[in-house]
Design a protein around this motif. Structure first.
Motif, PDB file in Angstrom:
ATOM      1  N   GLY A   1     -46.547 -18.580   6.034  1.00  0.00           N
ATOM      2  CA  GLY A   1     -47.182 -18.411   7.337  1.00  0.00           C
ATOM      3  C   GLY A   1     -47.394 -16.988   7.774  1.00  0.00           C
ATOM      4  O   GLY A   1     -48.084 -16.743   8.779  1.00  0.00           O
ATOM      5  N   VAL A   2     -46.828 -16.008   7.062  1.00  0.00           N
ATOM      6  CA  VAL A   2     -47.028 -14.604   7.426  1.00  0.00           C
ATOM      7  C   VAL A   2     -48.491 -14.231   7.200  1.00  0.00           C
ATOM      8  O   VAL A   2     -49.087 -14.578   6.179  1.00  0.00           O
ATOM      9  N   THR A   3     -49.086 -13.519   8.138  1.00  0.00           N
ATOM     10  CA  THR A   3     -50.489 -13.118   8.063  1.00  0.00           C
ATOM     11  C   THR A   3     -50.608 -11.646   7.675  1.00  0.00           C
ATOM     12  O   THR A   3     -49.642 -10.878   7.766  1.00  0.00           O
ATOM     13  N   MET A   4     -51.826 -11.245   7.296  1.00  0.00           N
ATOM     14  CA  MET A   4     -52.054  -9.849   6.968  1.00  0.00           C
ATOM     15  C   MET A   4     -51.862  -8.961   8.189  1.00  0.00           C
ATOM     16  O   MET A   4     -51.390  -7.822   8.071  1.00  0.00           O
ATOM     17  N   ASP A   5     -52.229  -9.450   9.350  1.00  0.00           N
ATOM     18  CA  ASP A   5     -52.004  -8.672  10.567  1.00  0.00           C
ATOM     19  C   ASP A   5     -50.513  -8.425  10.791  1.00  0.00           C
ATOM     20  O   ASP A   5     -50.097  -7.339  11.212  1.00  0.00           O
ATOM     21  N   GLU A   6     -49.695  -9.425  10.495  1.00  0.00           N
ATOM     22  CA  GLU A   6     -48.247  -9.268  10.648  1.00  0.00           C
ATOM     23  C   GLU A   6     -47.688  -8.298   9.614  1.00  0.00           C
ATOM     24  O   GLU A   6     -46.753  -7.542   9.896  1.00  0.00           O
ATOM     25  N   VAL A   7     -48.266  -8.314   8.408  1.00  0.00           N
ATOM     26  CA  VAL A   7     -47.826  -7.361   7.383  1.00  0.00           C
ATOM     27  C   VAL A   7     -48.124  -5.935   7.837  1.00  0.00           C
ATOM     28  O   VAL A   7     -47.270  -5.046   7.767  1.00  0.00           O
ATOM     29  N   ARG A   8     -49.336  -5.689   8.321  1.00  0.00           N
ATOM     30  CA  ARG A   8     -49.693  -4.351   8.795  1.00  0.00           C
ATOM     31  C   ARG A   8     -48.802  -3.926   9.967  1.00  0.00           C
ATOM     32  O   ARG A   8     -48.311  -2.796  10.007  1.00  0.00           O
ATOM     33  N   ALA A   9     -48.565  -4.843  10.884  1.00  0.00           N
ATOM     34  CA  ALA A   9     -47.715  -4.526  12.032  1.00  0.00           C
ATOM     35  C   ALA A   9     -46.285  -4.221  11.579  1.00  0.00           C
ATOM     36  O   ALA A   9     -45.616  -3.334  12.124  1.00  0.00           O
ATOM     37  N   GLY A  10     -45.816  -4.937  10.557  1.00  0.00           N
ATOM     38  CA  GLY A  10     -44.477  -4.699  10.042  1.00  0.00           C
ATOM     39  C   GLY A  10     -44.357  -3.332   9.381  1.00  0.00           C
ATOM     40  O   GLY A  10     -43.316  -2.667   9.495  1.00  0.00           O
ATOM     41  N   ILE A  11     -45.420  -2.910   8.682  1.00  0.00           N
ATOM     42  CA  ILE A  11     -45.424  -1.574   8.081  1.00  0.00           C
ATOM     43  C   ILE A  11     -45.375  -0.514   9.176  1.00  0.00           C
ATOM     44  O   ILE A  11     -44.578   0.426   9.129  1.00  0.00           O
ATOM     45  N   GLU A  12     -46.234  -0.672  10.171  1.00  0.00           N
ATOM     46  CA  GLU A  12     -46.338   0.334  11.232  1.00  0.00           C
ATOM     47  C   GLU A  12     -45.091   0.374  12.113  1.00  0.00           C
ATOM     48  O   GLU A  12     -44.684   1.440  12.573  1.00  0.00           O
ATOM     49  N   GLY A  13     -44.464  -0.775  12.318  1.00  0.00           N
ATOM     50  CA  GLY A  13     -43.307  -0.837  13.204  1.00  0.00           C
ATOM     51  C   GLY A  13     -41.966  -0.772  12.505  1.00  0.00           C
ATOM     52  O   GLY A  13     -40.915  -0.825  13.174  1.00  0.00           O
ATOM     53  N   GLY A  14     -41.960  -0.686  11.174  1.00  0.00           N
ATOM     54  CA  GLY A  14     -40.696  -0.622  10.445  1.00  0.00           C
ATOM     55  C   GLY A  14     -39.943  -1.936  10.397  1.00  0.00           C
ATOM     56  O   GLY A  14     -38.730  -1.948  10.191  1.00  0.00           O
ATOM     57  N   THR A  15     -40.672  -3.057  10.559  1.00  0.00           N
ATOM     58  CA  THR A  15     -40.025  -4.377  10.586  1.00  0.00           C
ATOM     59  C   THR A  15     -40.489  -5.274   9.437  1.00  0.00           C
ATOM     60  O   THR A  15     -40.338  -6.490   9.505  1.00  0.00           O
ATOM     61  N   LEU A  16     -41.044  -4.674   8.404  1.00  0.00           N
ATOM     62  CA  LEU A  16     -41.630  -5.468   7.325  1.00  0.00           C
ATOM     63  C   LEU A  16     -40.594  -6.369   6.646  1.00  0.00           C
ATOM     64  O   LEU A  16     -40.930  -7.463   6.177  1.00  0.00           O
ATOM     65  N   GLU A  17     -39.343  -5.929   6.597  1.00  0.00           N
ATOM     66  CA  GLU A  17     -38.316  -6.739   5.942  1.00  0.00           C
ATOM     67  C   GLU A  17     -38.240  -8.154   6.520  1.00  0.00           C
ATOM     68  O   GLU A  17     -37.902  -9.099   5.813  1.00  0.00           O
ATOM     69  N   LYS A  18     -38.526  -8.298   7.818  1.00  0.00           N
ATOM     70  CA  LYS A  18     -38.435  -9.608   8.455  1.00  0.00           C
ATOM     71  C   LYS A  18     -39.427 -10.610   7.863  1.00  0.00           C
ATOM     72  O   LYS A  18     -39.238 -11.822   7.989  1.00  0.00           O
ATOM     73  N   SER A  19     -40.477 -10.115   7.213  1.00  0.00           N
ATOM     74  CA  SER A  19     -41.500 -10.992   6.644  1.00  0.00           C
ATOM     75  C   SER A  19     -41.253 -11.325   5.177  1.00  0.00           C
ATOM     76  O   SER A  19     -41.996 -12.112   4.592  1.00  0.00           O
ATOM     77  N   LEU A  20     -40.216 -10.738   4.578  1.00  0.00           N
ATOM     78  CA  LEU A  20     -39.994 -10.909   3.147  1.00  0.00           C
ATOM     79  C   LEU A  20     -39.214 -12.179   2.831  1.00  0.00           C
ATOM     80  O   LEU A  20     -38.310 -12.569   3.569  1.00  0.00           O
ATOM     81  N   ARG A  21     -39.567 -12.781   1.712  1.00  0.00           N
ATOM     82  CA  ARG A  21     -38.845 -13.956   1.217  1.00  0.00           C
ATOM     83  C   ARG A  21     -37.720 -13.462   0.306  1.00  0.00           C
ATOM     84  O   ARG A  21     -37.981 -12.952  -0.788  1.00  0.00           O
ATOM     85  N   MET A  22     -36.492 -13.605   0.754  1.00  0.00           N
ATOM     86  CA  MET A  22     -35.341 -13.081   0.032  1.00  0.00           C
ATOM     87  C   MET A  22     -34.778 -14.135  -0.923  1.00  0.00           C
ATOM     88  O   MET A  22     -34.713 -15.324  -0.599  1.00  0.00           O
TER      89      MET A  22
END
Length: 330
Positions: free
Chosen positions: A142-163
């Motif tokens: 369900g993660v979108t490209m917009d959320e990926v870009r926002a995670g990069i810019e905001g330093g929160t990309l880890e929250k979108s990763l499948r661990m």
């Protein structure tokens, strides 16, 4: 890029490859007991086992770079079915004391768009893992490209990763386009297409170059990445069988012939690598004498190799890695 002729004319003996120790900011200061090597300055993060600059350690071409050997002897090294005249695989051992960058690799089509011969699909085989070891392999559903870009810019990309948790013996497939990261706690045998093209998305403030636009272009929201269940067969265990490579564990009970290393469904005259994940082995033949495989050492088996026997010299855990030849993208 020319194709390789179908006939192998020259016999070529197996040879051990000298590892190359590569510094990385996230690596180890001391690789012992895995390798007898300590860092003098920058930590060591990767041990390249088949890089183009790695030298042959034994045989008539001892001292010559692996990349040069492929260019000089493509038929003898690669055999029939090869789609190029260069080294197809880069095999490494990864030692991470800190988190690697969150990154993505391009597929063949995108790499060629930017002037590279191939992309980078890879896999990780866990040689060892501490309790709680993890890697990231892909994005959460369900993660979108917009959320990926926002995670990069905001330093929160880890929250979108499948661990994924990692235990010794796990195999994790990471196809090109997969957002991924390696965290501390495991020692990984990495098999990949021979390409070191990495687009960093996020690097924990370490000051290294980021490749945000290219990484977003390369990112695929859904990929085939994840753990691969082993396929146990009568004479081997297939750890992963991908469009670019096959990785297998080969049992050696005292000794076995090189002819028994081939599977029925593979080319009999292709390149292979033999890696000692544990223990040591020895190749022997009237044609070339002996070639030893030390612990964590690797031997290249050219397509034109004469027949040999491989012996278990003590607790040998043998990994066999072979390239495959995908059809070019349409």
């Amino acid at each position: 890029m020319g194709s390789v002729a179908k006939t192998v004319f020259v016999e070529m003996t197996p040879f051990r490859v000298e590892p190359r120790f590569v510094g990385r900011v996230w690596g180890w200061k001391d690789l012992r007991p895995w390798y007898d090597r300590a860092a003098k300055e920058e930590p060591i993060g990767e041990v390249w086992l088949t890089g183009d600059d790695c030298a042959a350690a034994t045989g008539p071409r001892a001292g010559k770079a692996l990349g040069e050997i492929f260019k000089e002897m493509p038929q003898a090294m690669l055999g029939e079915g090869a789609s190029s005249c260069d080294s197809p695989l880069l095999i490494k051992v990864i030692f991470a004391r800190e988190k690697l960058s969150v990154q993505v690799h391009p597929d063949d089509r995108l790499a060629q768009k930017y002037g590279q011969p191939r992309g980078k699909t890879e896999c990780w085989y866990a040689l060892a893992a501490e309790a709680g070891a993890q890697v990231a392999a892909g994005l959460k559903a369900g993660v979108t490209m917009d959320e990926v870009r926002a995670g990069i810019e905001g330093g929160t990309l880890e929250k979108s990763l499948r661990m994924l948790s990692v235990r010794a013996g796990d195999m994790i497939y990471v196809d090109a386009g997969t957002v991924h990261a390696i965290w501390p706690g495991s020692v990984l045998l990495e098999t990949q297409q021979n390409c070191d093209l990495t687009y960093r998305m996020y690097d924990y403030g370490r000051g290294r170059e980021l490749h945000i636009e290219k990484s977003l272009e390369a990112t695929q929201l859904k990929t085939k990445a994840g753990k691969v269940a082993p396929r146990v067969m009568e004479d081997r265990t297939i750890l992963v069988d991908s469009p670019y490579f096959t990785v297998e564990r080969i049992p050696v009970e005292v000794s076995r012939s090189s002819t028994s290393l081939h599977r029925e469904d593979e080319l009999k005259d292709g390149l292979a690598y033999l890696f000692a994940a544990e223990g040591s082995g020895r190749l022997s033949s009237p044609s070339f004498g002996e070639v030893d495989i030390p612990p964590r050492g690797i031997v290249a088996i050219p397509a034109a190799s004469p027949i040999f026997a491989i012996q278990d010299m003590g607790d040998l855990d043998l990994i066999r890695i072979t390239p495959r030849w995908p059809r070019p993208a349409a």
